[in-house]
Design a protein around this motif. Structure first.
Motif, PDB file in Angstrom:
ATOM      1  N   ILE A   1       0.781  -1.180   0.027  1.00 14.34           N
ATOM      2  CA  ILE A   1       0.078   0.116   0.083  1.00 14.34           C
ATOM      3  C   ILE A   1       0.925   1.200   0.063  1.00 14.34           C
ATOM      4  N   ARG A   2       0.748   1.996  -1.106  1.00 10.15           N
ATOM      5  CA  ARG A   2       1.715   3.259  -1.007  1.00 10.15           C
ATOM      6  C   ARG A   2       0.888   4.266  -1.714  1.00 10.15           C
ATOM      7  N   TYR A   3       0.852   5.466  -0.836  1.00  9.80           N
ATOM      8  CA  TYR A   3       0.268   6.719  -1.109  1.00  9.80           C
ATOM      9  C   TYR A   3       1.457   7.879  -1.192  1.00  9.80           C
ATOM     10  N   ARG A   4       0.687   8.846  -1.997  1.00  9.07           N
ATOM     11  CA  ARG A   4       1.625   9.939  -1.973  1.00  9.07           C
ATOM     12  C   ARG A   4       1.634  10.910  -1.006  1.00  9.07           C
ATOM     13  N   ASP A   5       0.529  10.886   0.116  1.00 15.10           N
ATOM     14  CA  ASP A   5       0.433  11.825   1.071  1.00 15.10           C
ATOM     15  C   ASP A   5      -0.091  10.940   2.494  1.00 15.10           C
ATOM     16  N   ARG A   6       0.415  11.431   3.472  1.00 19.61           N
ATOM     17  CA  ARG A   6       0.046  10.784   4.804  1.00 19.61           C
ATOM     18  C   ARG A   6      -1.311  10.590   5.092  1.00 19.61           C
ATOM     19  N   ARG A   7      -2.046  11.507   4.579  1.00 17.51           N
ATOM     20  CA  ARG A   7      -3.556  11.835   4.905  1.00 17.51           C
ATOM     21  C   ARG A   7      -4.376  10.620   4.091  1.00 17.51           C
ATOM     22  N   SER A   8      -3.873  10.213   3.063  1.00 18.80           N
ATOM     23  CA  SER A   8      -4.718   8.979   2.553  1.00 18.80           C
ATOM     24  C   SER A   8      -4.085   7.727   3.218  1.00 18.80           C
ATOM     25  N   TYR A   9      -3.161   7.614   3.781  1.00 20.73           N
ATOM     26  CA  TYR A   9      -3.039   6.334   4.973  1.00 20.73           C
ATOM     27  C   TYR A   9      -3.798   6.501   5.971  1.00 20.73           C
ATOM     28  N   VAL A  10      -4.113   7.695   6.414  1.00 22.06           N
ATOM     29  CA  VAL A  10      -4.890   7.701   7.746  1.00 22.06           C
ATOM     30  C   VAL A  10      -6.282   7.284   7.283  1.00 22.06           C
ATOM     31  N   ASP A  11      -6.891   8.117   6.190  1.00 17.85           N
ATOM     32  CA  ASP A  11      -8.128   7.630   5.720  1.00 17.85           C
ATOM     33  C   ASP A  11      -8.327   6.092   5.447  1.00 17.85           C
ATOM     34  N   HIS A  12      -7.390   5.614   4.820  1.00 16.40           N
ATOM     35  CA  HIS A  12      -7.408   4.182   4.497  1.00 16.40           C
ATOM     36  C   HIS A  12      -7.471   3.360   5.762  1.00 16.40           C
ATOM     37  N   TYR A  13      -6.534   3.582   6.739  1.00 17.91           N
ATOM     38  CA  TYR A  13      -6.671   2.892   7.932  1.00 17.91           C
ATOM     39  C   TYR A  13      -8.097   3.047   8.787  1.00 17.91           C
ATOM     40  N   ARG A  14      -8.449   4.173   8.818  1.00 15.34           N
ATOM     41  CA  ARG A  14      -9.573   4.502   9.578  1.00 15.34           C
ATOM     42  C   ARG A  14     -10.843   3.825   8.861  1.00 15.34           C
ATOM     43  N   ALA A  15     -10.932   3.630   7.724  1.00 15.33           N
ATOM     44  CA  ALA A  15     -12.079   3.057   6.972  1.00 15.33           C
ATOM     45  C   ALA A  15     -11.947   1.553   7.457  1.00 15.33           C
ATOM     46  N   LEU A  16     -10.705   0.959   7.099  1.00 12.80           N
ATOM     47  CA  LEU A  16     -10.512  -0.462   7.815  1.00 12.80           C
ATOM     48  C   LEU A  16     -10.842  -0.722   9.221  1.00 12.80           C
ATOM     49  N   LEU A  17     -10.740   0.209  10.033  1.00 13.13           N
ATOM     50  CA  LEU A  17     -11.190  -0.029  11.361  1.00 13.13           C
ATOM     51  C   LEU A  17     -12.452  -0.112  11.546  1.00 13.13           C
ATOM     52  N   PHE A  18     -13.256   1.051  11.032  1.00 13.66           N
ATOM     53  CA  PHE A  18     -14.611   1.203  10.910  1.00 13.66           C
ATOM     54  C   PHE A  18     -15.234  -0.101  10.373  1.00 13.66           C
ATOM     55  N   ASP A  19     -14.713  -0.581   9.433  1.00  9.35           N
ATOM     56  CA  ASP A  19     -15.472  -1.542   8.662  1.00  9.35           C
ATOM     57  C   ASP A  19     -15.342  -2.958   9.482  1.00  9.35           C
ATOM     58  N   ALA A  20     -14.040  -2.982  10.193  1.00 12.01           N
ATOM     59  CA  ALA A  20     -13.995  -4.306  11.069  1.00 12.01           C
ATOM     60  C   ALA A  20     -14.590  -4.324  12.294  1.00 12.01           C
ATOM     61  N   VAL A  21     -15.051  -3.226  12.955  1.00  8.83           N
ATOM     62  CA  VAL A  21     -15.789  -3.052  14.055  1.00  8.83           C
ATOM     63  C   VAL A  21     -17.125  -3.497  13.707  1.00  8.83           C
ATOM     64  N   ARG A  22     -17.532  -2.605  12.826  1.00  8.57           N
ATOM     65  CA  ARG A  22     -18.984  -2.902  12.190  1.00  8.57           C
ATOM     66  C   ARG A  22     -19.460  -4.190  11.808  1.00  8.57           C
ATOM     67  N   ARG A  23     -18.349  -4.843  11.157  1.00  6.96           N
ATOM     68  CA  ARG A  23     -18.788  -6.421  10.819  1.00  6.96           C
ATOM     69  C   ARG A  23     -18.876  -7.286  11.980  1.00  6.96           C
ATOM     70  N   MET A  24     -17.902  -6.772  13.023  1.00  7.38           N
ATOM     71  CA  MET A  24     -17.842  -7.882  14.287  1.00  7.38           C
ATOM     72  C   MET A  24     -19.026  -7.478  15.287  1.00  7.38           C
ATOM     73  N   SER A  25     -19.707  -6.496  14.831  1.00  7.98           N
ATOM     74  CA  SER A  25     -20.640  -6.043  15.758  1.00  7.98           C
ATOM     75  C   SER A  25     -21.929  -6.749  15.583  1.00  7.98           C
ATOM     76  N   ARG A  26     -22.206  -7.669  14.581  1.00  9.58           N
ATOM     77  CA  ARG A  26     -23.307  -8.337  14.183  1.00  9.58           C
ATOM     78  C   ARG A  26     -23.775  -9.209  15.500  1.00  9.58           C
ATOM     79  N   SER A  27     -25.043  -8.900  15.951  1.00  8.74           N
ATOM     80  CA  SER A  27     -25.507  -9.677  17.270  1.00  8.74           C
ATOM     81  C   SER A  27     -26.891  -9.267  17.329  1.00  8.74           C
TER      82      SER A  27
END
Length: 599
Positions: A202-228
C-alpha cells in the motif's frame, strides 16, 4: 467427549453418523446463535460443522450470486464450499473452526480461521482421528494419552508460545491458523491457505490517504464484528486501543450502521496510585464520547478455583491480568450480551519499531534509508536519528561479540538474561525443530516482516491464545477482536513501517486516525498500564507450597536456585519482571503433570 465440555453444550447437542464418521455439534445457549444455525448441515453421505461466524456475509453473498442469502453463516459457508471447494476458505473472513466429511471419498477436512481465534484440537491414532474444540474432550477418550509434551513445556516456561501444531500434551495436536488439514486414506496433510505476505503493498503520495485508508478499515472491522441480536459489551481499559474500538462503535451507532442493538462500556477499576490505575483516562473517554463507562471491581479467584480450571480444561488458567475480566463477563450476562469486544491486537499491528533501518539495509534500499533518516530528523533531531540508525540499523548486523562493545564503552552493564537466571539449562537448550523447514523467502531480507509473521504465528497459538477463547466460552460468551481482522493485519504488513512508529513516537497512524473520536488527553498518552499487581493475590500462597517446586526440579524444568531467584524478583510487583509470569506457568505445569490440586 460432550460431557467433558459442558459449557459448550448447555443449550443442547445434535449427533450425526454415517459409516465410520460420527459428528456431534453442541451449542451453549437454549436458542442457537443465528450465525451457526442448527448443525451438522448434511447430505446422506457428507456433513459440515462450523464453530464460529462469518464477518463478510455481504461479499460472500454477492460472489455466490442470486439465491445465496442464507439463514445462517454455516449455510452460507456450505454454499461457498459447494461452489469453490477448498478455495472457499480464502474467501471467508471471520472466526471459525470447520470440519467437512466427504463420505464417498472417505475424506475429512479440518480448517481454522486466519488467526486461529476458534480452537480445533485433534488426536490421530489406532486407525482413527478424533477432533474437538477442547482438549478435555479428547482426554475423555481412553485411547488418548495424557502425557506432558516436554518441548511445548520448555517453550511455555520460556514465555514463548509454541509456534507449531503442538500443545502442552503429547497426544493432542492443533490445526494451525490459516491452514487446512486433510485426512484421507490413512494419511494427513496440512497446507496454508492464507498469508498476509500476499497482500499487495500500500503506497500513497500523502500521509492523509494512509490515515483515511486505515480509519475506513477499522470502522469496517468494528461494524462487521458488531453483528449480534444481543447487546455488545466493550472492555474499555483507558488505553488507546480499547478506547478506540468503543469510540468507533459509538460513532457507528450514531450513523445507524452498528449491527448490534446496544453497546455497553465497562472497565475494571484499580486503586489510585498503582500502575494499573487508568480511571482518569476512562472518564475522559466517557465524557468525550458521551456514553457512560461502568466501573467494575477487578475480580480474583482462589488458587483452588485456578487449579480446578486447569484440571477441568487441561490448560493452565488465564493469567491474573485476564482473570480480573470475570467482572466484565458477569456484567455481560446481566445485560443479556453474548459477546465482549477486546482491544487485544492493537499493540501487535499498530505499534512499530525502528527496525525499518535494518530492513532498508537488508534490502539495499538507499532511498528508504534516507527517507527514514529525514523523518526521524524532522521529528526528534539529527542526533537522535543517527543514534537510531546505529542501534537499530547497523548494530543488528554485528557479530554477537561486537554488539556488546558499545555497551562496555558506554558503561552499560552486561547481565545474564532473566531466562538464564530463572530456568534450568535443560529448558533453555531445548528447542523445537520448526515445522516449516523452508521459511518464506520474502522474509529473508525483511526483519520487520519476519518479526510480525512470528507474532502472527504465536499470538493465538499458545496457551494464552487458547484461553482468549476458552475463558469467555466457559461463561457462555464470545470474545471478538477487531484488531485481528484480516484487513487490519494485512494493512500492517503492506504499509510503510514508518507510518506506525518513527523515532521515539509509536502508534502514530492510529493516533492520527482517532483524532476527533478520542480526547487529546488519550491521544497524547505515552504510558501503558501494568497489571503485574494482580499476581499479588496468588503468589504468596503459591510460594508457600512446595510440591510444585519438587515437581519442577524432578522434571528438570527449574533448579532450586532458579526458584529462589524467581521468588526474590517476584517480591516487588511494582517492578516489571518476568518472574511472576514464569512462577505462574511453572506452578500450573507442575499441577497438570501431577494431576491434582496442591495445598
Amino acid at each position: 467427549m460432550i460431557a467433558a465440555m459442558p459449557h459448550r453444550a448447555a443449550g443442547g447437542c445434535r449427533r450425526w453418523r454415517s459409516g465410520p464418521a460420527l459428528l456431534a455439534w453442541c451449542h451453549a445457549h437454549p436458542v442457537p446463535a443465528a450465525a451457526e444455525g442448527v448443525q451438522p448441515l448434511e447430505t446422506p453421505d457428507s456433513a459440515l460443522l462450523m464453530h464460529g461466524r462469518v464477518d463478510n456475509r455481504e461479499a460472500l453473498e454477492a460472489a455466490l450470486g442470486e439465491g445465496a442469502g442464507a439463514a445462517s453463516d454455516t449455510a452460507l459457508v456450505r454454499a461457498a464450499w459447494q461452489r469453490w471447494g477448498e478455495e472457499s476458505l480464502a474467501r471467508i473472513d471471520g472466526e471459525f473452526a470447520l470440519a467437512v466429511w466427504d463420505g464417498r471419498a472417505r475424506r475429512l477436512l479440518l480448517a481454522r480461521d486466519r488467526i486461529g481465534a476458534k480452537p480445533l484440537y485433534y488426536h490421530v491414532g489406532d486407525g482413527c482421528i478424533a477432533f474437538a474444540s477442547d482438549i478435555a474432550a479428547l482426554h475423555a477418550l481412553p485411547w488418548v494419552p495424557q502425557e506432558i509434551d516436554e518441548e511445548s513445556i520448555a517453550e511455555y516456561l520460556r514465555l514463548i508460545w509454541p509456534a507449531s501444531d503442538g500443545t502442552l500434551w503429547a497426544g493432542v495436536r492443533r490445526v494451525r491458523p490459516a491452514h487446512r488439514m486433510v485426512v484421507a486414506q490413512g494419511e494427513t496433510s496440512s497446507t496454508r491457505y492464507w498469508t498476509p505476505l500476499d497482500a499487495p503493498e500500500i503506497r500513497y503520495r500523502d500521509r492523509r490517504s494512509y490515515v483515511d485508508h486505515y480509519r475506513a478499515l477499522l470502522f469496517d472491522a468494528v461494524r462487521r464484528m458488531s453483528r449480534s441480536d444481543h447487546p455488545l459489551v466493550f472492555e474499555v481499559s483507558g488505553g488507546l486501543d480499547s478506547s478506540a474500538l468503543f469510540a468507533v462503535a459509538d460513532q457507528l451507532a450514531a450513523e445507524g450502521r452498528l449491527l448490534a442493538p446496544e453497546i455497553h462500556g465497562v472497565c475494571a477499576r484499580f486503586e489510585p496510585g498503582t500502575k494499573a490505575y487508568e480511571w482518569d483516562y476512562v472518564e475522559a473517554v466517557a465524557e468525550h464520547v458521551g456514553r457512560p463507562i461502568r466501573p467494575l471491581p477487578w475480580a480474583t479467584w482462589s488458587l483452588e478455583q485456578c487449579e480446578a480450571y486447569a484440571q477441568r480444561h487441561r490448560l493452565p488458567p488465564p493469567y491474573p491480568n485476564g482473570i480480573f475480566q470475570h467482572g466484565t463477563f458477569d456484567f455481560a450476562r446481566s445485560v443479556g450480551a453474548r459477546a465482549c469486544v477486546s482491544g487485544v491486537g492493537g499493540d501487535e499491528w499498530l505499534s512499530g519499531s525502528r527496525g525499518y533501518y535494518a530492513q532498508a539495509i537488508s534490502r539495499a534500499d538507499l532511498p528508504a534509508l534516507l527517507r527514514y533518516l529525514r523523518l526521524e530528523t524532522a521529528r526528534d533531531g539529527f542526533g537522535e536519528a543517527l543514534k537510531g540508525l546505529f542501534w537499530n540499523g547497523i548494530r543488528p548486523f554485528f557479530p554477537q561479540g561486537l554488539r556488546n562493545i558499545p555497551r562496555r564503552l558506554t558503561g552499560r552493564p552486561l547481565h545474564l538474561s532473566a531466562r538464564q537466571r530463572y530456568l534450568s539449562e535443560a529448558i533453555i537448550r531445548r528447542a523445537r525443530v520448526p515445522d516449516e523447514a523452508q521459511p518464506d523467502p520474502r522474509l529473508r531480507r525483511a526483519p520487520l516482516l519476519a518479526e510480525k509473521m512470528d507474532c502472527l504465528e504465536r499470538s493465538m497459538l499458545g496457551v494464552g491464545g487458547d484461553n482468549w477463547e476458552l475463558y469467555p466460552a466457559t461463561e457462555g460468551l464470545e470474545l471478538r477482536i477487531p484488531f485481528f481482522a484480516r484487513e487490519i493485519v494485512e494493512f500492517s504488513f503492506a504499509a510503510d513501517p514508518a507510518l506506525f512508529a518513527c523515532g521515539r513516537g509509536d502508534k502514530l497512524l492510529h493516533r492520527e486516525a482517532m483524532k476527533g473520536l478520542l480526547p487529546d488527553k488519550l491521544l497524547e498518552r505515552q504510558s501503558k498500564a501494568v497489571f503485574d499487581l494482580t499476581f499479588g493475590s496468588y503468589l504468596p500462597e503459591i510460594e508457600h507450597r512446595s510440591e510444585w517446586v519438587e515437581t519442577c526440579s524432578r522434571m528438570g524444568w527449574l533448579t532450586h536456585a532458579n526458584v529462589a531467584a524467581l521468588k526474590t524478583d517476584a517480591a516487588d510487583l511494582d517492578t516489571v519482571s518476568l518472574a511472576p509470569w514464569i512462577i505462574w506457568n511453572a506452578y500450573f505445569c507442575a499441577s497438570l503433570q501431577d494431576g491434582g490440586q496442591y495445598g
